[in-house]
Scaffold this motif. Structure first.
Motif, PDB file in Angstrom:
ATOM      1  N   TYR A  40       0.834  -1.197   0.000  1.00 29.51           N
ATOM      2  CA  TYR A  40       0.000   0.000   0.000  1.00 29.51           C
ATOM      3  C   TYR A  40       0.876   1.258   0.000  1.00 29.51           C
ATOM      4  N   PRO A  41       0.444   2.295  -0.679  1.00 28.79           N
ATOM      5  CA  PRO A  41       1.236   3.536  -0.735  1.00 28.79           C
ATOM      6  C   PRO A  41       0.989   4.425   0.489  1.00 28.79           C
ATOM      7  N   ASN A  42       1.227   3.875   1.683  1.00 23.62           N
ATOM      8  CA  ASN A  42       0.941   4.625   2.895  1.00 23.62           C
ATOM      9  C   ASN A  42       1.692   5.942   2.967  1.00 23.62           C
ATOM     10  N   ILE A  43       2.935   5.947   2.517  1.00 20.02           N
ATOM     11  CA  ILE A  43       3.700   7.195   2.592  1.00 20.02           C
ATOM     12  C   ILE A  43       3.031   8.278   1.760  1.00 20.02           C
ATOM     13  N   GLY A  45      -0.199   8.413   1.184  1.00 16.92           N
ATOM     14  CA  GLY A  45      -1.404   8.788   1.901  1.00 16.92           C
ATOM     15  C   GLY A  45      -1.112   9.758   3.032  1.00 16.92           C
ATOM     16  N   PHE A  46      -0.034   9.489   3.763  1.00 18.99           N
ATOM     17  CA  PHE A  46       0.342  10.393   4.856  1.00 18.99           C
ATOM     18  C   PHE A  46       0.797  11.742   4.315  1.00 18.99           C
ATOM     19  N   MET A  87      -0.638   5.169  -6.966  1.00 17.53           N
ATOM     20  CA  MET A  87      -1.293   6.292  -6.296  1.00 17.53           C
ATOM     21  C   MET A  87      -1.879   7.216  -7.347  1.00 17.53           C
ATOM     22  N   ARG A 110      -4.817   2.838  -6.134  1.00 11.66           N
ATOM     23  CA  ARG A 110      -5.175   3.273  -4.784  1.00 11.66           C
ATOM     24  C   ARG A 110      -5.978   4.553  -4.865  1.00 11.66           C
ATOM     25  N   ASP A 113      -8.213   7.569   1.232  1.00 14.81           N
ATOM     26  CA  ASP A 113      -9.059   7.127   2.335  1.00 14.81           C
ATOM     27  C   ASP A 113     -10.410   7.829   2.330  1.00 14.81           C
ATOM     28  N   HIS A 147      -9.179   2.561   0.587  1.00 18.98           N
ATOM     29  CA  HIS A 147      -8.683   2.080   1.877  1.00 18.98           C
ATOM     30  C   HIS A 147      -9.518   2.760   2.966  1.00 18.98           C
ATOM     31  N   HIS A 149     -11.327   3.597   6.595  1.00 18.95           N
ATOM     32  CA  HIS A 149     -11.022   3.518   8.014  1.00 18.95           C
ATOM     33  C   HIS A 149     -12.211   4.081   8.768  1.00 18.95           C
TER      34      HIS A 149
END
Length: 152
Positions: A40-43, A45-46, A87, A110, A113, A147, A149
């Motif tokens: 997942y491309p969390n970086i 997203g953050f 992304m 992706r 969120d 994604h 939450h």
């Protein structure tokens, strides 16, 4: 100023190579008996608030392209067993559609969120705002996921 002893999680030297390098990650998957992993491309997203609010939008789009190109390379280094998600630049629907078509060989795309509010004054990400980007991804022959939450 030396902050090495005060870093959360320790120093860079203490971080397992599988956290940042493709080949060691695949080796760790082998040790654990796992064939593949979705990345997942969390970086990204953050970093979404900076991409939307702090930078020029065209520069932010280029950053997404660079990230997606890097993921393509990382996937190859991981013997096609690391399955990264591209992304999309969700703040610009035409750019999202274009990037979905360009990045389709990476794998699942992706979407951001489903937060109650989006950064930078964008519409709520749970509304119809992203529908054209998802349709563009589908039109490019790839699935898009969101994604989710828990909302506060």
């Amino acid at each position: 100023m030396d902050l090495a002893g005060d870093q959360i999680g320790g120093s860079k030297e203490e971080v397992h190579a599988a956290a940042t390098e493709a080949k060691p990650r695949v080796d760790l998957l082998d040790e654990m008996g796992i064939y593949a992993q979705i990345v997942y491309p969390n970086i990204m997203g953050f970093a979404a608030p900076a991409l939307v609010q702090g930078l020029d939008r065209d520069l932010s789009y280029v950053i997404c392209q660079i990230y997606n190109d890097w993921m393509r390379e990382w996937q190859a280094e991981g013997s096609e067993r690391l399955l990264p998600q591209a992304m999309l630049p969700f703040w610009d629907i035409p750019q999202s559609v274009a990037e979905a078509k360009r990045a389709k060989d990476i794998g699942p795309l992706r979407c951001p969120d489903g937060r109650r509010t989006a950064p930078g004054g964008l519409p709520d990400l749970g509304t119809e705002h992203l529908v054209p980007a998802v349709r563009g991804a589908r039109g490019a022959g790839v699935s898009a996921d969101q994604h989710p939450h828990r909302r506060p």
